[in-house]
Design a protein around this motif. Sequence first.
Motif, PDB file in Angstrom:
ATOM      1  N   LYS A 617       5.776   3.632 -14.197  1.00 42.22           N
ATOM      2  CA  LYS A 617       5.238   2.696 -13.199  1.00 42.22           C
ATOM      3  C   LYS A 617       3.803   3.044 -12.798  1.00 42.22           C
ATOM      4  CE  LYS A 617       9.597   1.105 -11.187  1.00 42.22           C
ATOM      5  NZ  LYS A 617      10.529   1.215 -10.051  1.00 42.22           N
ATOM      6  N   VAL A 618       3.508   4.351 -12.736  1.00 48.81           N
ATOM      7  CA  VAL A 618       2.134   4.770 -12.392  1.00 48.81           C
ATOM      8  C   VAL A 618       1.186   4.390 -13.534  1.00 48.81           C
ATOM      9  CG1 VAL A 618       0.618   6.773 -12.037  1.00 48.81           C
ATOM     10  CG2 VAL A 618       2.817   6.651 -10.845  1.00 48.81           C
ATOM     11  N   VAL A 619       1.603   4.702 -14.776  1.00 55.09           N
ATOM     12  CA  VAL A 619       0.739   4.456 -15.933  1.00 55.09           C
ATOM     13  C   VAL A 619       0.537   2.954 -16.162  1.00 55.09           C
ATOM     14  CG1 VAL A 619       0.524   4.805 -18.430  1.00 55.09           C
ATOM     15  CG2 VAL A 619       1.350   6.658 -17.003  1.00 55.09           C
ATOM     16  N   SER A 620       1.596   2.154 -15.894  1.00 54.52           N
ATOM     17  CA  SER A 620       1.470   0.702 -16.121  1.00 54.52           C
ATOM     18  C   SER A 620       0.737   0.000 -14.968  1.00 54.52           C
ATOM     19  CB  SER A 620       2.865   0.083 -16.285  1.00 54.52           C
ATOM     20  OG  SER A 620       3.562   0.179 -15.049  1.00 54.52           O
ATOM     21  N   GLY A 621       0.536   0.733 -13.869  1.00 52.18           N
ATOM     22  CA  GLY A 621      -0.176   0.127 -12.732  1.00 52.18           C
ATOM     23  C   GLY A 621       0.748  -0.518 -11.716  1.00 52.18           C
ATOM     24  N   GLU A 622       2.085  -0.456 -11.956  1.00 56.46           N
ATOM     25  CA  GLU A 622       3.042  -1.055 -11.019  1.00 56.46           C
ATOM     26  C   GLU A 622       3.005  -0.305  -9.679  1.00 56.46           C
ATOM     27  OE1 GLU A 622       7.783  -1.941 -10.900  1.00 56.46           O
ATOM     28  OE2 GLU A 622       6.878  -1.814 -12.899  1.00 56.46           O
TER      29      GLU A 622
END
Length: 625
Positions: A617-622
């Motif tokens: 979620k952090v890497v995808s920007g969520e």
Amino acid sequence: PSMLCSWLSTIAGGIVVLCVSLKIFLPYFWEDLIYFLRWKRSKATVKKWARNGILSIIDLFMQRAEKIPHKPFLIYEGTVYTYQDVDRRSNKVAQVFLHYGNLKKGDTVALLMGNGPDFIHVWFGLAKLGFIVAFLNINIHSRSLLACINTCAAKALVIGEDCLGSIEKEFILNLLENNVAVWLMGPSSPFQHVHTLPDKLDRVPDNPVPSHLRAVTDTRNTALYIFTSGSTGFPKAAIITHLRTLVASLAFAQCGAVSQDIMYVTLPLYHISASLLGISGCIQLGATCVLKKKFSARQFWNDCRKYNVTMFLYIGELCRYLCNQPCKEEDRVHKVRIALGNGIRPSVWKEFLMRFGPIKIFEFYGSTEGNLTFLNYTNKIGAVGRAGIFSKVSFRYSFELLKYDIWKQELLKDENGRCKKAPMGKPGLLVVQVTEDAPFSGYVGNKEASEKKLLRNVFVEGDVYLDTGDLLVMDEDGFLYFTDRVGDTFRWKGENVATSEVAEIIGMMDFVQEVNIYGVSVKDYEGRTGMAAIVLKRHYIFNGERLYKHVVDFLPSYAQPRFVRIMDAMQVTATFKHQKINLANEGFNPEIISEPLYFMYEPASSYIPLTREIYQKVVSGEIRL
């Protein structure tokens, strides 16, 4: 008589007024004056030595051995070595190399040895033949070692018995192919064509070798090569001149040390602190050195009590390791009065004094290759040095703090392309003017790296300054504080984050034994966000809620570490400095890192375990940072 009384009372009153005025307006006047006078005395000492033909540390040592032959010079693992013992043993080393060495004055011989009397016997023996001695770091691998030996063009290498185990056969063969003679400090050699020293030492006399061999014609000639820690790429060999070794030997004297003092050296001898400030400092004082193979926090104070130690050298995190030991009733039972070193953090400094008593801590600032040293002779907590009221007279060098853009990693310049000075109280890049009196000797065999350290046309056409790569701040009282190494500071949300400041805050938590702060890259974000590697104290567990509250209370949002990594032991360099590069490269991916990871999660007001889902979620920007 009444006239005399009024005169005396007027004079006494005047003295009182003067002392009170000084205390108010120049609170450090007496300390500045004492330091200035000690500095003047040191300068005069070096000149006097030159007049008396003492132009190197080995000259000074031989004079001491003549004057105080039976005084203990080294105490190692309970055995005492007098000045005469070390003199005679080093004569034997010199005789061996004279008879079997096939080397000439001015050649370089590299030393790969751990701490022990033999390190000093070999160093002094080689110096008596006029060789340049290169100290190699025993913790680096064969590839780096080969690069070091090639860089300084060593004709021979002496390997200590304790280092033999880590040496690979290819490494030895490579050296022999390149015509580098290899000598072992062991009884027998596992390799062909490799010389052994101990058996030959028994065969030669301990008479002095001819004195013309060690004779120094110019104190600006090279005495030693000492390698920088090599945090960027291969270690570089800093050129250490005879003059530099003599000046460095006076450091303890400037802290008020005397010949009756007993010094404790636990740092590696291949490092400039232990060899030049420590061993050379002992010789200059005519004092005794208790030498330790390796630093041990557990044995430190027991050794100090056993040998009546009065002063020691520290570096980096050493004092923190002492504070991390369980409290004992006899913590203050010792005779230590002086500690000289660099890299102690303010919080550790305070804790150290409260726990171990009123030891004078002399924090200094300097580097292996640098041409300037600051000394905090007032013992003011946190400062690395001071530009006192006499400093314009006493600083043979002129230094400046320049305005520096940490984000772009470049100096700020005016419309004429000249550098700007950093304002008082703001961090600036420390640069030192290169002059006849403060030369920069550079690195051997590395013109490019030497040139990279120099800044030209800083204020006027033709001036040259050494770039130290360090950011310092000066306050209105003239105290200097180290803020960060250029490159250790990272930028997040448009703000500069000084790793040392964040570490200071997180280090306050009761469950934190050691903390290392660095920046990690996150996909689609500019700059780097903070991450803390933490070693927990024994019997303590990580408390995410308390750390969250503490970080939010004490740090601005941009400086709050978003990620935490719990480690069993901190990765440190041989000089107890934290390794940041490897950790930063490893990032915060739970797929790669097996140790516990935590994520600062606002909705929970806590640091929560960093799972694969959260990571995605952090890497995808969520989840936004």
